[in-house]
Design a protein around this motif. Structure first.
Motif, PDB file in Angstrom:
ATOM      1  N   LEU A  38       0.831  -1.203   0.000  1.00  0.00           N
ATOM      2  CA  LEU A  38       0.000   0.000   0.000  1.00  0.00           C
ATOM      3  C   LEU A  38       0.868   1.257   0.000  1.00  0.00           C
ATOM      4  N   ALA A  39       1.940   1.248   0.770  1.00  0.00           N
ATOM      5  CA  ALA A  39       2.850   2.401   0.789  1.00  0.00           C
ATOM      6  C   ALA A  39       3.513   2.583  -0.579  1.00  0.00           C
ATOM      7  N   CYS A  40       3.895   1.481  -1.212  1.00  0.00           N
ATOM      8  CA  CYS A  40       4.466   1.554  -2.565  1.00  0.00           C
ATOM      9  C   CYS A  40       3.459   2.143  -3.552  1.00  0.00           C
ATOM     10  N   THR A  41       2.192   1.762  -3.395  1.00  0.00           N
ATOM     11  CA  THR A  41       1.157   2.244  -4.309  1.00  0.00           C
ATOM     12  C   THR A  41       1.003   3.759  -4.219  1.00  0.00           C
ATOM     13  N   VAL A  42       0.934   4.276  -2.999  1.00  0.00           N
ATOM     14  CA  VAL A  42       0.788   5.725  -2.839  1.00  0.00           C
ATOM     15  C   VAL A  42       2.072   6.440  -3.239  1.00  0.00           C
ATOM     16  N   PHE A  43       3.219   5.897  -2.834  1.00  0.00           N
ATOM     17  CA  PHE A  43       4.476   6.563  -3.168  1.00  0.00           C
ATOM     18  C   PHE A  43       4.742   6.526  -4.668  1.00  0.00           C
ATOM     19  N   ALA A  44       4.257   5.483  -5.341  1.00  0.00           N
ATOM     20  CA  ALA A  44       4.401   5.419  -6.793  1.00  0.00           C
ATOM     21  C   ALA A  44       3.698   6.598  -7.457  1.00  0.00           C
ATOM     22  N   ALA A  45       2.585   7.022  -6.848  1.00  0.00           N
ATOM     23  CA  ALA A  45       1.842   8.158  -7.385  1.00  0.00           C
ATOM     24  C   ALA A  45       2.500   9.487  -7.035  1.00  0.00           C
ATOM     25  N   ILE A  46       3.598   9.426  -6.296  1.00  0.00           N
ATOM     26  CA  ILE A  46       4.369  10.627  -5.989  1.00  0.00           C
ATOM     27  C   ILE A  46       5.665  10.647  -6.792  1.00  0.00           C
ATOM     28  N   SER A  47       6.331   9.490  -6.839  1.00  0.00           N
ATOM     29  CA  SER A  47       7.687   9.458  -7.400  1.00  0.00           C
ATOM     30  C   SER A  47       7.721   9.278  -8.908  1.00  0.00           C
ATOM     31  N   GLY A  48       6.825   8.417  -9.462  1.00  0.00           N
ATOM     32  CA  GLY A  48       6.874   8.135 -10.893  1.00  0.00           C
ATOM     33  C   GLY A  48       8.064   7.293 -11.298  1.00  0.00           C
ATOM     34  N   SER A  49       8.728   6.676 -10.332  1.00  0.00           N
ATOM     35  CA  SER A  49       9.938   5.901 -10.615  1.00  0.00           C
ATOM     36  C   SER A  49       9.905   4.595  -9.849  1.00  0.00           C
ATOM     37  N   SER A  50      10.171   3.494 -10.533  1.00  0.00           N
ATOM     38  CA  SER A  50      10.201   2.192  -9.877  1.00  0.00           C
ATOM     39  C   SER A  50      11.377   2.071  -8.926  1.00  0.00           C
ATOM     40  N   VAL A  51      12.543   2.500  -9.383  1.00  0.00           N
ATOM     41  CA  VAL A  51      13.739   2.381  -8.553  1.00  0.00           C
ATOM     42  C   VAL A  51      13.611   3.240  -7.298  1.00  0.00           C
ATOM     43  N   ALA A  52      13.112   4.470  -7.456  1.00  0.00           N
ATOM     44  CA  ALA A  52      12.947   5.351  -6.290  1.00  0.00           C
ATOM     45  C   ALA A  52      11.953   4.759  -5.301  1.00  0.00           C
ATOM     46  N   THR A  53      10.875   4.145  -5.807  1.00  0.00           N
ATOM     47  CA  THR A  53       9.879   3.539  -4.929  1.00  0.00           C
ATOM     48  C   THR A  53      10.468   2.358  -4.169  1.00  0.00           C
ATOM     49  N   ALA A  54      11.156   1.466  -4.891  1.00  0.00           N
ATOM     50  CA  ALA A  54      11.764   0.296  -4.234  1.00  0.00           C
ATOM     51  C   ALA A  54      12.831   0.721  -3.233  1.00  0.00           C
ATOM     52  N   LEU A  55      13.628   1.712  -3.598  1.00  0.00           N
ATOM     53  CA  LEU A  55      14.711   2.167  -2.722  1.00  0.00           C
ATOM     54  C   LEU A  55      14.160   2.814  -1.454  1.00  0.00           C
ATOM     55  N   THR A  56      13.201   3.715  -1.613  1.00  0.00           N
ATOM     56  CA  THR A  56      12.695   4.480  -0.472  1.00  0.00           C
ATOM     57  C   THR A  56      11.860   3.611   0.463  1.00  0.00           C
ATOM     58  N   ILE A  57      10.883   2.890  -0.084  1.00  0.00           N
ATOM     59  CA  ILE A  57      10.033   2.035   0.754  1.00  0.00           C
ATOM     60  C   ILE A  57      10.836   0.861   1.301  1.00  0.00           C
ATOM     61  N   GLY A  58      11.716   0.321   0.467  1.00  0.00           N
ATOM     62  CA  GLY A  58      12.518  -0.823   0.902  1.00  0.00           C
ATOM     63  C   GLY A  58      13.399  -0.503   2.094  1.00  0.00           C
ATOM     64  N   ALA A  59      13.982   0.695   2.109  1.00  0.00           N
ATOM     65  CA  ALA A  59      14.851   1.080   3.220  1.00  0.00           C
ATOM     66  C   ALA A  59      14.087   1.136   4.538  1.00  0.00           C
ATOM     67  N   VAL A  60      12.791   1.449   4.477  1.00  0.00           N
ATOM     68  CA  VAL A  60      11.963   1.518   5.685  1.00  0.00           C
ATOM     69  C   VAL A  60      11.366   0.158   6.024  1.00  0.00           C
ATOM     70  N   ALA A  61      10.853  -0.554   5.001  1.00  0.00           N
ATOM     71  CA  ALA A  61      10.023  -1.736   5.229  1.00  0.00           C
ATOM     72  C   ALA A  61      10.816  -3.023   5.457  1.00  0.00           C
ATOM     73  N   ILE A  62      11.879  -3.231   4.711  1.00  0.00           N
ATOM     74  CA  ILE A  62      12.583  -4.516   4.788  1.00  0.00           C
ATOM     75  C   ILE A  62      13.142  -4.783   6.193  1.00  0.00           C
ATOM     76  N   PRO A  63      13.827  -3.834   6.826  1.00  0.00           N
ATOM     77  CA  PRO A  63      14.305  -4.117   8.198  1.00  0.00           C
ATOM     78  C   PRO A  63      13.166  -4.459   9.150  1.00  0.00           C
ATOM     79  N   GLN A  64      12.016  -3.790   8.980  1.00  0.00           N
ATOM     80  CA  GLN A  64      10.877  -4.071   9.849  1.00  0.00           C
ATOM     81  C   GLN A  64      10.367  -5.498   9.644  1.00  0.00           C
TER      82      GLN A  64
END
Length: 427
Positions: free
Chosen positions: A98-124
């Motif tokens: 869900l966070a990727c979905t909303v952030f995708a509508a902000i960033s317009g970039s797959s790499v930026a979405t994976a990088l930004t959300i991944g840095a927060v979500a994966i450790p959790q």
């Protein structure tokens, strides 16, 4: 046969490590010299292609995304998503999608979405005992939504290349993008239930949900503001990018107060660097497509298709198969700019809706983002996790199947992508 030789030679040049724009421009220029003995008005042609008002949207959307990333708005976005999903099996995985979905509508970039959300979500997710393959796969797949849910850089370039309404493409990407996100959510829940190791928490109370929404309202308002403005005719796609950039400044500087002059400058530099790279590739692709037109290759393709009597479905299937193979080796922007000008005459001859084809193309490019050997999201996750690439690939593989299934659905039922632009913009 000539087209196969030309594309084969170009691929060999790209595999040597030569920059994409240099390979396209130098190879195209060399072919042009062979064909007509001089370069002719090629500089005027390149300038005309790059000097388009619609392309201004790319650096502006990039600036908007960089501000939101540097302003750490995504932290509140992820926390809100988890508040609403923590009681579900695999709640963290669902929150990530869900966070990727909303952030995708902000960033317009797959790499930026994976990088930004991944840095927060994966450790959790790893801290809560999630299977690493599930954690990596969710972020890799969720990140791909960045180029399907508007605003989308690849959609802008495709729209410019084919002279197709960017607003129409944006609207067409919403339905398939949301549907794909829901499919990812269902799979994450089912996968978590089968795995049985993920922890579930008590469902959030209504006050907790309201508080979480209040904290992330500015992140959620960004895509709503941009898309509704285009839908209501307040501004065009380019003007929407400018308005979104101003809103991002207001949010990060005036409300969050996490961005200063240094971050604004860095965001501008990063946006300019990305835009310059894209425009150089566009310039090279213009030279390459110009020489192909001089050699009458697009016309020969049309004649071949007419003689083969493939029909619309056969043509699209062949193109999707070719792009899927190219996606394993080339970056998505290069695929758009190399293939689209060549096949555009054939598309027009067969009466293929360019908006429908654009959605199919972008979904196919999403698959390319998580398929080896050149899946950018795979390498992005490896960079931020130091995990074995094989583990990340295995985690992403189920989502490749899901995206290919969605590609087939849109292929068989074009109205799923076209109903929104037809209703809103009369496309």
């Amino acid at each position: 046969m000539i087209m196969v030789v030309i594309l084969g030679t170009l691929l060999i040049l790209l595999f040597t490590g030569m920059p994409i724009f240099a390979a396209l421009m130098l190879y195209g220029g060399a072919l042009l010299l062979l064909v007509q003995g001089n370069l002719g008005p090629v500089t005027d042609i390149v300038f005309h292609e790059v000097n388009r008002y619609m392309l201004v949207a790319i650096p502006l959307f990039g600036f908007m995304a960089n501000l939101m990333i540097k302003g750490r708005v995504v932290d509140d976005l992820y926390d809100t998503a988890y508040t609403f999903t923590r009681h579900l099996p695999g709640g963290l995985a669902v929150a990530t999608i869900l966070a990727c979905t909303v952030f995708a509508a902000i960033s317009g970039s797959s790499v930026a979405t994976a990088l930004t959300i991944g840095a927060v979500a994966i450790p959790q997710m790893l801290r809560f005992g999630y299977d690493p393959r599930l954690a990596y796969g969710v972020v890799a797949a969720g990140g791909t939504l960045g180029i399907l849910i508007p605003p989308s850089g690849p959609m802008i370039l495709y729209g410019v290349t084919t002279d197709t309404s960017i607003g129409g493409l944006f609207m067409a990407g919403i339905g398939p993008g949301v549907a794909m996100a829901l499919v990812f959510v269902v799979w994450a829940v089912v996968r978590s239930m089968l795995d049985g190791s993920t922890k579930r928490e008590k469902m959030a109370s209504l006050p907790e949900m309201v508080k979480a929404l209040r904290e992330s309202i500015w992140a959620i308002s960004m895509p709503i503001f941009v898309l509704s403005g285009m839908y209501m005719g307040i501004f065009t796609a380019t003007e929407a990018a400018a308005a979104g950039a101003w809103l991002a400044l207001a949010i990060t500087v005036g409300i969050y107060r996490t961005v200063g002059w240094r971050e604004i400058w860095e965001s501008a530099i990063e946006s300019a660097r990305l835009s310059a790279m894209l425009f150089m590739i566009l310039a090279g692709a213009t030279v390459f497509s110009h020489v192909l037109t001089k050699m009458r290759i697009p016309q020969q393709i049309v004649e071949t298709l007419v003689a083969a009597d493939m029909g619309t479905l056969g043509f699209v299937l062949v193109m999707m198969a070719m792009i899927m193979v190219l996606g394993m080796f080339l970056e998505s922007i290069a695929i758009i700019l190399i293939t689209t000008p060549v096949i555009l005459p054939a598309m027009l001859h067969l009466g293929i809706d360019p908006i429908w084809y654009g959605v199919l193309l972008v979904i196919n490019l999403e698959v390319a983002m998580i398929t080896p050997p050149v899946g950018m999201n795979l390498f992005t996750l490896q960079a931020i996790t130091n995990a074995p690439l094989g583990t990340i690939i295995r985690g992403a593989f189920p989502y490749v199947i899901l995206m290919m299934a969605m590609l087939g659905v849109i292929l068989l039922f074009p109205s799923l992508a076209l109903w929104l632009p037809q209703m809103m913009l009369g496309q």
